[in-house]
Design an enzyme around this catalytic site. Structure first.
Site: not given
Ligand code: PAF
Length: 279
Positions: A33, A37
């Protein structure tokens, strides 16, 4: 933040929430991530009561086994980011949980499936829609959030949703860029310092096209963008196109709305994609 590994446990957590008419959002990811995100989770929080983020490196969407093998899986870092972002539920199934038995999947995603990424990564969008459908079945979200960086992916998922008439709203969220313009991607981790510098040509070419869209013709813009990219060492262009955002076919008429410039290139050993909406 609850971490769940099985579909059964996820359903028993979410079904009462659904029955209580609370709005459930899904942010599907493959982990590794980054701020892009997190921005999806933040947007999801504004529009739903409960945000579920899935982390699953989906084998069926990889066309190159080496790519699947080297896909980054920094679990501890991901958990910290989700916790800090205020995510409510993390769904992290195993491969056998999502694919208990071999299965055939084929869905008509329309002719755009075979263009651009579809040409370079054959079958990729069948794998993407297969797992997204499974995640929708498991979560039963009211709304799902995807990054515009994978422009064609969002289009394919919308086509899948309309093909099955699924009761879920698909939201495309803006691309998050580094200060120097590089679009955030889980794959950026593989770029050497030199690759990273060279990779900036992709956002530079897109920005050039966007800035000059009203004054230059499409062929002139394409030629200039390709020249810029092809003149950068270590960058191997797969495509640069100015396309209709609904069909992904090359656009010739600047008066149409929904025109997007899309690029894909190999920078060093890493394949990157990026895009910009032009009007
Ligand atoms: O964009 C991604 O990370 C993946 O393609 C997705 C949508 C999570 C499906 O595996």
């Amino acid at each position: 933040m609850k971490v769940i590994n099985t579909i059964a446990a996820l359903k028993s957590l979410l079904e009462p929430i659904k029955l209580a008419k609370q709005k459930i959002a899904l942010v599907p990811t493959m982990g590794a991530l980054h701020k892009g995100h997190v921005s999806l989770i933040k947007i999801a929080q504004q529009q739903a009561d409960v945000v579920v983020c899935s982390i699953f490196v989906n084998p069926t969407q990889f066309t190159d086994p080496k790519d699947l093998e080297k896909y980054p899986r920094p679990l501890e870092h991901d958990m910290k980011m989700l916790q800090e972002a205020g995510c409510n539920v993390v769904f992290m199934p195993s491969v056998t949980e999502m694919y208990p038995k071999p299965e055939e999947w084929h869905i008509d995603l329309g002719p755009a499936e075979f263009l651009l990424e579809g040409e370079f990564r054959k079958g990729h969008y069948q794998g993407v829609t297969q797992i997204v459908k499974k995640l929708f079945d498991a979560v039963n979200p009211d709304i799902a959030f995807f990054g515009q960086k994978d422009f064609q992916q969002v289009l394919m998922i919308k086509n899948m949703v309309s093909e099955f008439n699924l009761p879920v709203q698909i939201v495309s969220c803006p691309i998050i860029r580094e200060d120097d313009g590089l679009a955030m991607s889980s794959r950026n981790i593989h770029l050497s310092a030199e690759d990273r510098e060279n990779a900036l040509v992709l956002s530079k070419a897109l920005t050039y096209v966007k800035d000059n869209f009203s004054t230059h013709s499409i062929p002139v813009l394409l030629e200039a963008a390709k020249k810029l990219i092809n003149g950068t060492p270590g960058v191997e262009l797969d495509y640069f196109t100015i396309a209709n955002g609904a069909t992904l076919l090359p656009e010739e008429d600047k008066k149409h709305h929904d025109i997007v410039a899309l690029v894909a290139a190999k920078v060093g050993q890493t394949r990157l994609i990026d895009n910009m909406i032009l009007n």
